[in-house]
Scaffold this motif. Structure first.
Motif, short mmCIF file in Angstrom:
data_model
loop_
_atom_site.label_atom_id
_atom_site.label_comp_id
_atom_site.label_asym_id
_atom_site.label_seq_id
_atom_site.Cartn_x
_atom_site.Cartn_y
_atom_site.Cartn_z
N SER A 911 0.82 -1.21 0.00
CA SER A 911 0.00 0.00 0.00
C SER A 911 0.86 1.26 0.00
CB SER A 911 -0.94 0.00 1.21
OG SER A 911 -0.20 0.01 2.41
N ASP A 916 -2.09 8.17 -2.87
CA ASP A 916 -3.10 8.26 -1.82
C ASP A 916 -4.51 8.05 -2.34
OD1 ASP A 916 -1.26 8.68 0.13
OD2 ASP A 916 -1.35 10.87 0.05
N LEU A 921 -5.66 0.89 -2.91
CA LEU A 921 -5.66 0.97 -1.45
C LEU A 921 -6.93 0.35 -0.88
CD1 LEU A 921 -4.22 4.57 -0.87
CD2 LEU A 921 -3.04 2.36 -0.73
#
Length: 1324
Positions: A911, A916, A921
């Protein structure tokens, strides 16, 4: 048996006449149709009837215990045929344990044919039946009670409970009991087999378990065989895999090593704390002893503790000499003649000084030739960038071509085809509640998880169908899932493999809605079918009233642990997530087909990203997802990196200048020179990339992201040292500019050579590493640092001379790029123009614009930072009371770092490598729902002899196989899943092949005329069994027989008559050599347990390697030319972590060793100086590990590259100051350390610390976590640690234990400056 049969019968007649007379039947023959092709038996209460001769073979095959005398039994030939057909499924799964199958056959033979049926069978319901052929009225037996001995039932169950079903990685009873194997017991297994709802029994048989007579009935309690007993002289006991009693007690994992603890605390903490306390005691004790000794001899307490001064106080005091040299080890400090090493060092130092002085003067006199040559060199090297290749393939990035895992991957891909590409969805239903299913007519309520709601399943099926219909375009051709998917039964069955719970319903809405019931009750629906299929995924006919298949449309079973997630234990109905996996063909060295698959995956990603359904939450991944997201991450942070470099460039351009006043800002600034210096640094990087691109070595993302940062640190530091040394230098009387700059270069170039050459050698030796990331980085970094140094002492020196002339005289009147100087200075040199002007103070950048005349000109000056270091910082740091504090603090930090050294985590959380906002994720967070890890293949390389009994026993897991065979050892490992991380028993093609080829089975048949294979579903009297029903025929096939039938097995599709067909399960698992002459490489597949962290993956790999090494040893394959090895798709990525500690020690040791050797040579055999410098660098590296532990940075290829780079950057922080200390001619260590820190500290601080700090701060705003952790945090740590150790710890360490003055160097320095103003400074 037949010979002694009459005597035995007569004896029984005499002893037990009542019992003999009681022998009678309850049925005989078949009557009316019960359902489908199943018939009721005809009621008959007479004595047993002799079996017709044409039934003898069947009786011997099925019920040899009843084959005696005239074979009088209660069944006819047709009933025997029906019995054989109904027992085909249990035969295929249980016959691998002969005693288990023997007991089962006993149960059914006594039921069907026993001459004493009436003793334990009680008919409870009948109905009349008119035979349409004879018009006779007969009676159907519709229901009856079967009195079974409880001890018999338990013994039968105990003999069968451990039997494996190799193709399904499960216990056979899990497929035959109607329940999970763990929930199965003797009573519910027999009840299930006799329940007409199971799809096999034609009518209801109610078993009644009792060892005692009840209701006038004598329970059937025949003798049984334990699984550890032989049935006859031909067959042996069951294998260890199928009978735990043969194996003995269940193996136990080795105990977990107890943590090393002292006094209830971590031992490393205790040891390092104790060591630190002892050090403080000894150090401060020695310090106060020396301080008291000085006081005793009336030496001022403010006099530095230095051996030279101490000896000058009382050189004859032997005790004092011993004390100081013991505490402050150094080279000999007593006054006297220079040693041989001193003379050699001085000579080498003088040679370097003269060489660089002459070279510098040449560069100043001939700037145009030097610059043109440099540009040509840069252009030639950089031209290689047209051949540049950037490696983005994760396998190439993380796995060396010659690594074991890489070679094993290539072997697997070559022999079995590349591991399929995985497209996977994890689906939840957050807005749906748990619902309860109430079985009809009775049974406990069963809760069903939210995603198993019928409405949700229909929506998921719609989604799945839409994905199947996704169309992509590649080279103007359409690409669909069918074009690229894994279809194991192709071309007979082109359905794609889709591992989905909906495949239990044949991916059909109508099958999902299929139910049986009336206006009041639902007897069976999708709940019933699902509960059955999760227990028997390979079934072709469930046992409910639905009678729907569970086998997937692609021809293989869909295991519940692969398609359901978030359940507890094995309660699949409690699932909170659905897992849908689309295996897609991968292609070995076929770029065209691979890109077609990638094109479809791209469309798949776009579709799922844009899919909207408020009732579903979807996490997903594809094979290309990680690579795509890594590329997007790199592109997304380009802007951040560019800002970082822009901030450093701006700082360098401004900080190089020495601005005296605002009016002279553009005169004294060195923006042009700073930009030129930066371009030289970037050019060195481009040259390095170009040179290796010529050679064909591909780039990696790490090289592109890290090397500019490294070379900028090295290059800028050297630039600041050179420029600031000149700015502080006073031109000697009668000295020309080229002579002055040559002299300055002669002073600083050896230091630049020391740092650059030691770094380059360290990096080149680091290329010995087998880790691709470290190897590639080291090559490119070493070349870039070397080229940067060469360009700095050539091109940059010439540009510096031009920039100084800009301030001293005018530019060329023709606005030429180059500036020229006085004819006397340029005599003999080549230049572009010679027309001079008397104007001075030309502006930076705008060199033909004249600045204001203020009469100052260029004078030697000292920057504020230099004055701060000289007047404030250095004296404060080296005060007597400050130095012990510094040592105590730094040794304390070092002790802490050593204590946590073994606690730094190893691996890289996937991850962290994602942006982001990445959809990956969500997928990583959803992995917690999975209940099976990646598949693992145990590969037996080509060379093994499968046709011999010995060779078979070494591999197989069934009856007669070795207890330490390949399959058995994997099975044993699966029993210790928490330790071995092997989750399930292996699927064994050879064991299923032996079950398939048995003559008792209906699987292996051939046409008697052509000898071609005849599928079990074919009804043709010309089809005969492959092997005769003789003792020899019942043995395993060997030699030619083995190879004769194996291709048939691998081409046979599973069907209701034979579920053991190996086409779907094993067609890719066995390499058949040319012309079916032998077996090549094969594999045995199972699954790892759920793996989530890097530690899990690494441990799973190491345990699998351990298992295969043990298998190779026990099979005696050492030196045989072939072996067993494990393969899973992730091994190539995680192999590095098995050796990461050794690789780290090797790379850092090689780097430090190279730095030590280069430093030793270039400092003129100053051994102790080289030791001190390398010790300081080692301390910095160890403290980097302490920061990694504190800041949660794991050890992996990325951080190892950074650690190797920290060695290089640490050289910049330490080498210049160490060399300045060795060449200093001051009287004592403290004064020499102070002088070295004053002169080099400001350049190091401004040149590397502030430059890097300004750029690193910007990286904190990067979007990706990998930039924030492995670049921002580690870069910040290496700069701060380098600066604190280089500018605080090292000067203090040198002031204590630095080498004594080199007498020869001191004499040479005094001789060189004799008669000049500097002589007074040296003697000050």
């Amino acid at each position: 048996m037949t010979a002694r049969g009459p005597a035995l019968g007569l004896l029984l007649l005499l002893l037990c006449p009542a019992q003999v007379l009681a022998w009678s039947c309850v049925w005989y023959g078949e009557c009316g149709i019960a359902s489908g092709d199943k018939r009721y038996n005809c009621q008959y209460s007479g004595p047993p009837k002799p079996l017709p001769k044409d039934g003898y073979d069947l009786m011997q095959e099925l019920c040899p215990g009843l084959f005696f005398d005239n074979v009088s039994v209660c069944c006819d030939v047709q009933q025997l045929r029906t019995l054989k057909d109904s027992l085909q499924l249990p035969l295929q799964f249980l016959s691998r344990c002969p005693s288990c199958f023997y007991n089962l056959m006993n149960l059914f033979c006594e039921l069907t044919c026993s001459p004493r049926q009436s003793q334990f069978l009680n008919v409870t319901e009948t109905e009349d039946y008119v035979d349409p052929v004879t018009n006779q009225t007969k009676t159907n037996v519709k229901e009856l009670q079967y009195y079974v001995g409880e001890s018999f039932a338990n013994a039968m169950y105990n003999a069968c409970r451990d039997v494996e079903a190799p193709s399904s990685n499960d216990k056979a009873l899990g497929l035959l009991c109607g329940k999970d194997a763990e929930a199965c017991n003797a009573t519910n297994w027999i009840e299930y087999m006799f329940n007409k709802d199971n799809g096999q029994a034609p009518f209801t048989i109610t078993p009644i378990f009792s060892d005692l007579p009840a209701h006038g009935m004598e329970p059937m309690n025949n003798a049984t065989k334990g699984c550890d007993e032989s049935v006859d002289e031909v067959t042996g006991p069951c294998s260890c895999q199928d009978c735990s009693a043969v194996c003995g007690p269940k193996p136990q994992p080795p105990p977990t090593p107890a943590p090393w603890r002292l006094l209830g605390l971590d031992a490393m903490y205790v040891v390092m704390w104790t060591t630190y306390m002892v050090f403080l005691l000894v150090f401060f004790g020695a310090f106060f002893a020396v301080w008291c000794y000085r006081k005793h001899y009336f030496v001022s307490e403010y006099t530095p503790i230095d051996s030279n001064i101490a000896f000058s106080v009382n050189a004859s005091d032997k005790g004092m000499a011993w004390l100081l040299t013991s505490i402050l080890p150094s080279s000999p400090a007593l006054p006297g003649e220079a040693s041989c090493c001193d003379a050699l060092g001085a000579a080498f130092e003088g040679y370097l000084r003269r060489l660089f002085s002459q070279w510098g003067s040449f560069c100043i006199r001939n700037p145009d030739c030097i610059i043109i040559f440099s540009l040509a060199f840069i252009a030639a090297c950089s031209s290689g960038l047209v051949f540049v290749r950037v490696t983005t393939n994760p396998v190439d990035l993380w796995s060396a071509p010659g690594s074991q895992a890489r070679l094993e991957k290539e072997y697997f891909d070559t022999h079995f085809g590349p591991f399929f590409r995985t497209e996977q969805l994890i689906i939840q239903a957050p807005n749906t509640s748990v619902h309860t299913y109430q079985p009809y007519p009775s049974g406990s309520d069963v809760p069903f998880g939210p995603p198993l709601d019928i409405g949700i399943l229909h929506q998921v099926l719609d989604l799945q169908t839409t994905i199947e219909n996704i169309t992509a375009f590649y080279n103007n051709e359409t690409v669909t899932l069918e074009d690229i998917c894994v279809a194991p039964l192709s071309p007979y069955n082109k359905n794609c493999t889709i591992m989905s719970v909906l495949n239990y319903f044949q991916n059909s809405h109508s099958m999902l809605d299929h139910k049986i019931g009336d206006d009041f009750f639902v007897y069976a629906d999708y709940h019933t079918h699902l509960l059955y299929c999760v227990r028997a995924p390979a079934s072709l006919n469930d046992t409910s009233l639905l009678h729907d298949p569970c086998l997937g449309t692609f021809g293989g079973p869909v295991f519940p642990w692969l398609v359901l997630g978030g359940y507890d234990d094995q309660n699949y109905n409690n699932a909170t997530a659905l897992v849908i996996t689309f295996p897609v063909n991968n292609y070995y060295n076929d770029t065209e087909k691979l890109q077609r698959a990638q094109a479809w995956e791209k469309e798949f990603i776009n579709f799922v990203k844009n899919y909207k359904n408020p009732n579903l939450t979807i996490s997903f991944t594809t094979e290309r997802s990680i690579e795509d997201e890594l590329n997007r991450e790199s592109n997304g942070d380009v802007f951040t990196v560019l800002i970082s470099y822009a901030v450093m460039f701006l700082y360098i351009s401004i900080a190089l200048g020495h601005i005296k006043s605002c009016s002279r800002f553009l005169v004294d600034s060195k923006i042009s020179l700073g930009v030129a210096g930066i371009l030289i640094v970037l050019s060195s990087v481009a040259c390095s990339l170009g040179i290796f691109s010529y050679i064909g070595i591909p780039l990696t993302l790490i090289v592109i992201e890290v090397i500019p940062f490294l070379v900028l640190a090295v290059g800028v530091d050297n630039i600041f040292i050179l420029v600031q040394t000149y700015q502080r230098d006073e031109r000697l009387q009668g000295e020309t500019l080229d002579q002055q700059l040559g002299r300055v270069l002669g002073e600083v170039a050896p230091s630049m050579l020391l740092s650059s050459f030691s770094e380059a050698v360290a990096f080149f030796l680091g290329a010995l590493s087998k880790m691709p990331a470290v190897h590639t980085f080291s090559l490119f970094a070493g070349m870039a640092v070397l080229i940067d140094f060469l360009l700095q002492i050539t091109c940059f020196v010439s540009l510096l001379g031009l920039d100084i002339k800009r301030q001293e005289v005018s530019c060329c009147q023709d606005d030429s790029l180059f500036t020229v100087w006085n004819q006397s200075e340029a005599a003999g040199g080549c230049h572009l123009c010679s027309s001079l002007s008397s104007q001075k103070n030309r502006l930076d950048i705008l060199c033909c614009v004249r600045g204001s005349e203020d009469g100052t000109g260029i004078q030697a000056s000292e920057s504020c930072l230099f004055r701060f270091f000289r007047n404030s910082y250095s004296p404060l740091l080296l005060k007597d009371w400050m130095r012990p504090i510094v040592i105590a603090v730094f040794v304390g930090v070092l002790s802490f770092s050593i204590a946590v050294l073994n606690k730094v985590e190893i691996g890289l959380d996937q991850s962290l490598s994602m942006p982001d906002d990445s959809y990956m994720l969500d997928y990583f967070r959803s992995l917690k729902y999975l209940h099976a890890g990646p598949p693992v293949y145990f590969v037996l390389e080509e060379g093994h002899d499968y046709t011999s009994l010995r060779g078979q026993n070494m591999v197989c897991g069934g009856m007669g196989c070795n207890n330490d065979s390949l399959v058995q050892q994997i099975f044993t490992a699966a029993q210790l899943d928490n330790y071995t991380r092997i989750g399930f028993a292996p699927s064994s093609w050879i064991d299923d092949y032996f079950d398939w080829v048995k003559p008792q089975s209906s699987c292996c048949r051939v046409y008697n005329s052509t000898d071609r294979f005849c599928n079990a579903s074919v009804v043709d009297p010309a089809c005969i069994r492959c092997r005769p029903l003789t003792p020899e025929g019942k043995q395993r096939p060997q030699g030619e027989d083995f190879m004769r039938f194996l291709p048939m097995f691998l081409s046979d599709n599973p069907n209701p008559k034979c579920g053991k067909g190996g086409h779907a399960a094993y067609s890719s698992a066995v390499n058949i050599l040319g012309n079916d002459t032998g077996v090549g490489a094969t594999y045995f597949m199972t699954y790892h347990t759920v793996l989530q962290t890097s530690a899990d993956f690494t441990d799973a790999m190491s345990k699998a390697i351990l298992i295969t090494r043990n298998i190779t040893t026990t099979m005696g394959l050492e030196g045989s030319g072939y072996r067993v090895f494990p393969y899973s798709v992730f091994y190539v990525f995680y192999e590095q972590y098995l050796t990461i500690i050794d690789d780290t020690i090797f790379n850092l040791s090689v780097s430090l060793g190279a730095i030590f050797l280069v430093t030793l040579v270039l400092l003129g055999c100053e051994l102790w100086s080289a030791v001190i410098m390398c010790v300081t660098i080692a301390v910095i590296v160890v403290n980097m590990f302490g920061v990694m532990w504190l800041w949660g940075i794991s050890l992996n290829a990325v951080s190892l590259v950074n650690l190797v780079m920290s060695c290089g950057i640490s050289v910049e922080f330490c080498s210049h100051l160490t060399r300045a200390f060795t060449v200093s001619t001051k009287g004592g260590r403290v004064e020499r350390a102070e002088e070295a820190l004053s002169h080099m500290g400001s350049s190091v601080f401004s040149g590397i610390t502030l430059t890097k700090f300004a750029g690193i701060v910007v990286l904190a705003f990067a979007k990706s976590q990998i930039f924030q952790i492995f670049y921002f945090r580690m870069y910040l740590a290496m700069v701060l640690l380098g600066a604190t150790h280089g500018l605080i710890f090292l000067p203090v360490l040198l002031s204590y234990i630095g080498p004594s003055i080199n007498k020869a160097k001191s004499s040479a320095t005094q001789e060189r400056y004799r008669g000049t103003e500097r002589e007074q400074l040296l003697n000050f």
